[in-house]
Design a protein around this motif. Sequence first.
Motif, PDB file in Angstrom:
ATOM      1  N   ASN A  73       7.318   6.761   0.475  1.00  0.00           N
ATOM      2  CA  ASN A  73       8.763   6.563   0.367  1.00  0.00           C
ATOM      3  C   ASN A  73       9.323   5.978   1.665  1.00  0.00           C
ATOM      4  O   ASN A  73      10.157   5.062   1.639  1.00  0.00           O
ATOM      5  CB  ASN A  73       9.450   7.888   0.030  1.00  0.00           C
ATOM      6  N   THR A  74       8.850   6.482   2.796  1.00  0.00           N
ATOM      7  CA  THR A  74       9.275   5.941   4.093  1.00  0.00           C
ATOM      8  C   THR A  74       8.843   4.481   4.231  1.00  0.00           C
ATOM      9  O   THR A  74       9.611   3.632   4.699  1.00  0.00           O
ATOM     10  CB  THR A  74       8.684   6.778   5.243  1.00  0.00           C
ATOM     11  N   ASN A  77      11.125   2.262   2.203  1.00  0.00           N
ATOM     12  CA  ASN A  77      12.403   1.992   2.877  1.00  0.00           C
ATOM     13  C   ASN A  77      12.235   0.961   3.983  1.00  0.00           C
ATOM     14  O   ASN A  77      13.076   0.070   4.146  1.00  0.00           O
ATOM     15  CB  ASN A  77      13.000   3.289   3.423  1.00  0.00           C
TER      16      ASN A  77
END
Length: 145
Positions: A73-74, A77
């Motif tokens: 998820n990081t 982003n």
Amino acid sequence: MQARDAMRQGDELQPGQDPNRGRRKSRRRLVIALAVGTLLAVIFMAALLVPRLGVHRQGINEAATLTRLRRLNTLQNSYAASHPTKGFACQLPELKPATAAGDTYKPDEFLFATGSQNGYKFAITGCRTDSNGVVTQYQLTAVPL
């Protein structure tokens, strides 16, 4: 009467015979019985605990999988921020971070190459684009193998 006399003669100590011989035999039997009992208790406890070790390992894999999902998820982003015209990535290999030259530690290399790690298959699904073709939504999944 003769049988009783024979027993008494058998009970008499012979020269060089230990007077505590009977006690030693019973003590030896007690020690052997305790050792066997302890061994059986250890085997019983091991039989109870061994299945739990598998559960413990499963918990470790689940925790590692959650960590990987957070990491992905990081990376999503970061990818979206550095590719504003594309948006989020829809393939795992696109998220592979650049490594410094000579850096041999690549913990996620296997994940990006195969999509699998720690007994789970990772995937990016449900990519949706806006009217400009920029990916604005995605879903990360991790399914047990």
